[in-house]
Design a protein around this motif. Structure first.
Motif, mmCIF file in Angstrom:
data_model
loop_
_atom_site.group_PDB
_atom_site.id
_atom_site.type_symbol
_atom_site.label_atom_id
_atom_site.label_comp_id
_atom_site.label_asym_id
_atom_site.label_seq_id
_atom_site.Cartn_x
_atom_site.Cartn_y
_atom_site.Cartn_z
ATOM 1 N N SER A 1 0.086 -19.539 16.010
ATOM 2 C CA SER A 1 1.527 -19.461 15.751
ATOM 3 C C SER A 1 1.834 -19.148 14.288
ATOM 4 C CB SER A 1 2.196 -20.783 16.147
ATOM 5 O OG SER A 1 1.747 -21.843 15.317
ATOM 6 N N GLU A 2 0.899 -19.391 13.400
ATOM 7 C CA GLU A 2 1.115 -19.110 11.990
ATOM 8 C C GLU A 2 0.925 -17.625 11.707
ATOM 9 O OE1 GLU A 2 -0.486 -23.442 10.319
ATOM 10 O OE2 GLU A 2 -1.559 -21.592 9.846
ATOM 11 N N PRO A 3 1.664 -17.066 10.746
ATOM 12 C CA PRO A 3 1.514 -15.630 10.435
ATOM 13 C C PRO A 3 0.131 -15.340 9.842
ATOM 14 C CG PRO A 3 2.893 -16.706 8.790
ATOM 15 C CD PRO A 3 2.676 -17.719 9.879
ATOM 16 N N PRO A 4 -0.388 -14.142 10.062
ATOM 17 C CA PRO A 4 -1.687 -13.771 9.471
ATOM 18 C C PRO A 4 -1.623 -13.805 7.947
ATOM 19 C CG PRO A 4 -1.050 -12.220 11.197
ATOM 20 C CD PRO A 4 0.149 -13.078 10.929
ATOM 21 N N ILE A 5 -2.740 -14.093 7.330
ATOM 22 C CA ILE A 5 -2.814 -14.051 5.871
ATOM 23 C C ILE A 5 -2.883 -12.589 5.436
ATOM 24 C CG2 ILE A 5 -3.967 -16.289 5.829
ATOM 25 C CD1 ILE A 5 -6.592 -14.837 5.242
ATOM 26 N N PRO A 6 -2.615 -12.272 4.163
ATOM 27 C CA PRO A 6 -2.700 -10.876 3.701
ATOM 28 C C PRO A 6 -4.082 -10.288 3.972
ATOM 29 C CG PRO A 6 -1.627 -12.234 2.056
ATOM 30 C CD PRO A 6 -2.143 -13.167 3.089
ATOM 31 N N ARG A 7 -4.112 -9.001 4.222
ATOM 32 C CA ARG A 7 -5.383 -8.337 4.533
ATOM 33 C C ARG A 7 -6.328 -8.336 3.341
ATOM 34 N NH1 ARG A 7 -6.954 -2.814 4.875
ATOM 35 N NH2 ARG A 7 -8.675 -2.545 6.348
ATOM 36 N N SER A 8 -5.772 -8.436 2.144
ATOM 37 C CA SER A 8 -6.609 -8.466 0.949
ATOM 38 C C SER A 8 -7.224 -9.838 0.695
ATOM 39 C CB SER A 8 -5.795 -8.050 -0.278
ATOM 40 O OG SER A 8 -4.680 -8.911 -0.444
ATOM 41 N N ALA A 9 -6.765 -10.855 1.436
ATOM 42 C CA ALA A 9 -7.280 -12.208 1.251
ATOM 43 C C ALA A 9 -8.632 -12.367 1.950
ATOM 44 C CB ALA A 9 -6.283 -13.234 1.782
ATOM 45 N N SER A 10 -9.355 -13.408 1.604
ATOM 46 C CA SER A 10 -10.682 -13.667 2.175
ATOM 47 C C SER A 10 -10.575 -14.576 3.396
ATOM 48 C CB SER A 10 -11.595 -14.314 1.137
ATOM 49 O OG SER A 10 -12.766 -14.818 1.735
ATOM 50 N N PRO A 11 -11.043 -14.124 4.560
ATOM 51 C CA PRO A 11 -11.018 -15.005 5.739
ATOM 52 C C PRO A 11 -11.913 -16.227 5.572
ATOM 53 C CG PRO A 11 -12.225 -12.977 6.197
ATOM 54 C CD PRO A 11 -11.572 -12.787 4.874
ATOM 55 N N ILE B 1 1.881 -2.104 12.027
ATOM 56 C CA ILE B 1 1.529 -2.717 13.307
ATOM 57 C C ILE B 1 1.947 -4.181 13.332
ATOM 58 C CG2 ILE B 1 -0.417 -3.404 14.778
ATOM 59 C CD1 ILE B 1 -1.833 -0.848 13.924
ATOM 60 N N LEU B 2 1.728 -4.898 12.230
ATOM 61 C CA LEU B 2 2.128 -6.303 12.181
ATOM 62 C C LEU B 2 3.642 -6.455 12.243
ATOM 63 C CD1 LEU B 2 -0.314 -7.664 9.440
ATOM 64 C CD2 LEU B 2 -0.356 -8.201 11.873
ATOM 65 N N ALA B 3 4.355 -5.503 11.639
ATOM 66 C CA ALA B 3 5.814 -5.595 11.607
ATOM 67 C C ALA B 3 6.429 -5.403 12.990
ATOM 68 C CB ALA B 3 6.376 -4.562 10.634
ATOM 69 N N PRO C 1 0.827 -1.213 0.000
ATOM 70 C CA PRO C 1 0.000 0.000 0.000
ATOM 71 C C PRO C 1 0.857 1.258 0.000
ATOM 72 C CG PRO C 1 0.072 -0.946 2.198
ATOM 73 C CD PRO C 1 0.816 -1.897 1.292
ATOM 74 N N ARG C 2 0.219 2.379 -0.317
ATOM 75 C CA ARG C 2 0.924 3.656 -0.340
ATOM 76 C C ARG C 2 1.381 4.028 1.061
ATOM 77 N NH1 ARG C 2 -1.037 8.546 0.726
ATOM 78 N NH2 ARG C 2 -3.180 7.794 0.638
ATOM 79 N N PRO C 3 2.677 4.419 1.255
ATOM 80 C CA PRO C 3 3.179 4.785 2.583
ATOM 81 C C PRO C 3 2.345 5.914 3.194
ATOM 82 C CG PRO C 3 4.988 4.558 1.025
ATOM 83 C CD PRO C 3 3.723 4.486 0.226
ATOM 84 N N GLY C 4 2.067 5.777 4.492
ATOM 85 C CA GLY C 4 1.308 6.797 5.199
ATOM 86 C C GLY C 4 -0.190 6.677 5.039
ATOM 87 N N SER C 5 -0.655 5.703 4.246
ATOM 88 C CA SER C 5 -2.087 5.540 4.035
ATOM 89 C C SER C 5 -2.686 4.699 5.142
ATOM 90 C CB SER C 5 -2.350 4.875 2.683
ATOM 91 O OG SER C 5 -1.864 3.548 2.692
ATOM 92 N N PHE C 6 -4.015 4.614 5.121
ATOM 93 C CA PHE C 6 -4.732 3.808 6.109
ATOM 94 C C PHE C 6 -4.286 2.351 6.024
ATOM 95 C CE2 PHE C 6 -8.396 1.136 7.180
ATOM 96 C CZ PHE C 6 -8.681 1.587 8.453
ATOM 97 N N SER C 7 -4.167 1.821 4.803
ATOM 98 C CA SER C 7 -3.808 0.409 4.628
ATOM 99 C C SER C 7 -2.380 0.126 5.069
ATOM 100 C CB SER C 7 -3.984 0.006 3.158
ATOM 101 O OG SER C 7 -5.335 0.145 2.764
ATOM 102 N N SER C 8 -1.465 1.078 4.849
ATOM 103 C CA SER C 8 -0.057 0.843 5.188
ATOM 104 C C SER C 8 0.154 0.693 6.686
ATOM 105 C CB SER C 8 0.809 1.985 4.656
ATOM 106 O OG SER C 8 0.557 3.185 5.365
ATOM 107 N N MET C 9 -0.703 1.334 7.491
ATOM 108 C CA MET C 9 -0.539 1.275 8.949
ATOM 109 C C MET C 9 -0.771 -0.140 9.478
ATOM 110 S SD MET C 9 0.329 2.767 11.675
ATOM 111 C CE MET C 9 0.418 4.477 11.156
ATOM 112 N N PHE C 10 -1.592 -0.933 8.797
ATOM 113 C CA PHE C 10 -1.781 -2.320 9.224
ATOM 114 C C PHE C 10 -0.459 -3.071 9.157
ATOM 115 C CE2 PHE C 10 -6.156 -1.229 8.266
ATOM 116 C CZ PHE C 10 -6.875 -1.939 9.216
ATOM 117 N N GLY C 11 0.264 -2.856 8.056
ATOM 118 C CA GLY C 11 1.557 -3.514 7.907
ATOM 119 C C GLY C 11 2.545 -3.077 8.973
#
Length: 614
Positions: free
Chosen positions: A529-539, A502-504, A490-500
């Protein structure tokens, strides 16, 4: 002799009554003497209890009816002189009639369309042998029959999902053209194949005062109608009105406020109520109104846009009850800043922005940009209650960070952070939110602000899967051999980038799932224990693939991921209702309006289901 006597017999013991040949019920003949006897009560009985027999009466009497306003058969002219008409009870005639009532229900057509000369001409051309019935037949017989068919289909789907809880949305709507309020109830559930299903259960008339007591009684009645026990109600999404909140509590129904409504309140309190911002919003409305009400002015603005090499766009008009429409208005003004400046040099405008006001407009739109991105996401058809806690945490992080565009809006930004924190206070402690978040493989336990909340959520999840477990507790879950797919950056500083971000910054921690009753099941440990799937993926796609690996967690997911985070589905329902009860159909009976709305929203799902099976 009336055709009704094909279905009734005069009672030998008392000629004041007639016995129904179908159900043996004795029906009054409407008088005390033979001169006063009539068949009105008998026909009403068939209409309310025996739709097939009532339809047969209409068919038998159709040829003899001569008044244009009454039900009649309208024989289409055969294309060939020897063409024989279909019998009314033939399979082909029934299929065509069924398609016509589907067309009326799905396309918001009036019943009078079947009496339209052009429509009859079309049917004559397509099927000369079909005998078209009249408006009253489609209104009084075909519509209830189709409604019953769709009703039975939805009822069957709900029964199939008996092993999982069902979530609901509800709202109240008042028509601009009819003095009737409508109370809605929409069901959301996840079927065994992990497909999200939605169905409109009610859009019924709600008369009288909208008190909490009246609303609670209405919800009790709606759930009883569908035989849905309260323990199957996972949650009801509602607006933030006090009467609705109290009604849910009084009825003993779990409920949550609509996230979109809460965002609206927070932004209005912190941003739109600021004098400097409300001033530019008021000026913006006057400018937009100038061009909306003057075709000449709009044509001149278009000419300026073309000369400047810009796309010819209209300015956006805002609605005071929707903050994002105000955002779109300010953004459209910024896009046309140069064109408006050139226009103002040659023609008069009712208002203009100063240089500082243009800067404030730009900074305000930048401030509200993450909220606009979030609003789009939570109003989508795939959004769930799991999105609330992560989204609020991201908003707080963005509002707490200093940015170059804060000039002139620092105070507003701080006030907005305070409003968001107040409106969404302690949401992570609400089990319906926290459990939905942890069972969503995109988030898991990575978005809880405090360890204490995370520990408590682990324990709540453990209790749920222990209750859901129907297998050997020592059974081991297989480890995943495939990693999650790559996610778009996602674009740096955007709403979507902040999720990354926090996970990092999250470091792997041992799940706090030990309880006095014993350690956590292995499937819970493996899952966390497994890493989260991408946010764009379907739960839901994740759980469909992994329901065999995590069978107990999958049961929890079916309940908690069924809940939306807004009541937008009910608002979309009322948009459809406004097309059914419009200026040209404001005298439509409430009962028929609800049937039409029920069919319009649910029939496509039934047709899709039949198509998939065939």
């Amino acid at each position: 002799m009336s055709a009704v006597w094909n279905f009734f017999t005069v009672c030998e013991s008392d000629i004041k009554f007639a016995s129904c040949n179908t159900c043996n019920e004795n029906i009054p003949r409407g008088g005390s003497t033979s001169k006063k006897f009539n068949t009105t009560n008998l026909i009403r009985h068939l209409k309310s209890k025996h739709l097939a027999e009532h339809g047969e009466i209409l068919r038998l009497t159709a040829d003899n009816e001569k008044k244009p306003a009454t039900v009649r058969r309208q024989r289409t002219q055969p294309a060939l002189g020897n063409t024989r008409p279909y019998e009314c009870d033939s399979q082909k005639a029934k299929q065509i009639t069924h398609k016509i009532i589907e067309f009326i229900g799905l396309d918001d057509q009036p019943f009078s369309v079947v009496e339209d000369a052009r429509f009859r001409r079309l049917l004559t051309h397509l099927e000369p042998s079909y005998m078209l019935l009249g408006r009253k037949y489609f209104s009084n017989v075909a519509l209830p029959e189709l409604h019953q068919t769709v009703y039975s289909f939805i009822e069957g789907l709900l029964k199939e999902s008996v092993s999982s809880s069902v979530s609901f949305t509800s709202d109240i709507w008042s028509s601009d053209v009819s003095p009737v309020s409508t109370l809605s109830l929409t069901a959301h559930w996840i079927d065994a194949g992990f497909q999200l299903q939605r169905a409109v259960l009610h859009a019924q008339e709600f008369s009288g005062s909208h008190t909490a007591l009246a609303l609670a009684a209405a919800f009790e009645q709606m759930f009883q109608t569908w035989h849905i026990p309260k323990d199957r109600v996972h949650v009801i999404l509602r607006d933030n009105a006090r009467n609705m909140t109290k009604a849910m509590a009084d009825a003993g129904l779990p409920s949550l406020g609509c996230m979109a409504h809460t965002l609206q309140l927070a932004i209005h309190d912190a941003v739109l109520s600021q004098p400097s911002i409300s001033d530019i919003v008021a000026k913006g409305r006057r400018i937009v109104g100038h061009f909306r009400h003057s075709p000449l002015a709009y044509a001149r603005l278009q000419s300026e846009q073309k000369q400047l090499g810009q796309l010819t766009k209209r300015l956006q008009q805002d609605v005071s009850t929707r903050w994002n429409s105000t955002y779109y208005t300010l953004r459209s003004l910024l896009e046309q800043k140069r064109a408006l400046g050139v226009y103002a040099a040659d023609f008069e405008l009712p208002a203009t922005f100063t240089s500082s006001q243009w800067d404030l407009t730009e900074n305000t739109t930048l401030l509200l940009e993450p909220f606009e991105e979030l609003t789009k996401e939570i109003c989508s058809s795939t959004a769930s209650a799991a999105d609330v806690i992560p989204s609020v945490l991201v908003l707080k992080r963005l509002l707490a960070k200093d940015a170059a565009a804060d000039h002139g809006v620092k105070t507003t930004k701080a006030t907005l952070l305070e409003a968001v924190s107040k409106r969404f206070a302690d949401i992570e402690k609400e089990p319906l939110y926290s459990l939905a978040t942890i069972i969503d493989p995109r988030y898991k336990d990575k978005f809880y602000p405090e360890d204490a909340v995370k520990i408590e959520t682990h324990r709540q999840l453990l209790r749920l899967i222990t209750k859901a477990s129907q297998r050997d507790p020592n059974q081991e879950a297989e480890a995943s051999n495939t990693g999650p797919p790559a996610e778009k950056v996602p674009r740096p500083g955007s709403f979507s980038s902040m999720f990354g971000e926090i996970l990092a910054e999250e470091t792997p921690r041992q799940a706090h799932t030990d309880t006095p009753g014993g350690p956590a099941p292995s499937e819970m440990i493996v899952y966390l224990s497994e890493p989260p799937i991408p946010r764009s993926a379907s739960p839901l796609a994740f759980w469909k693939t992994n329901k065999e690996r995590f069978p107990d967690l999958a049961k929890v997911a079916r309940a908690y991921l069924s809940a939306p985070c807004t009541s937008v589905e009910s608002e979309r329902l009322f948009s459809a209702a406004s097309n059914i009860v419009g200026e040209h159909r404001n005298r439509l009976m409430t009962e028929k309006a609800e049937m039409l709305l029920f069919i319009k929203k649910n029939l496509p799902m039934m047709l899709l289901n039949k198509s998939n099976k065939s």
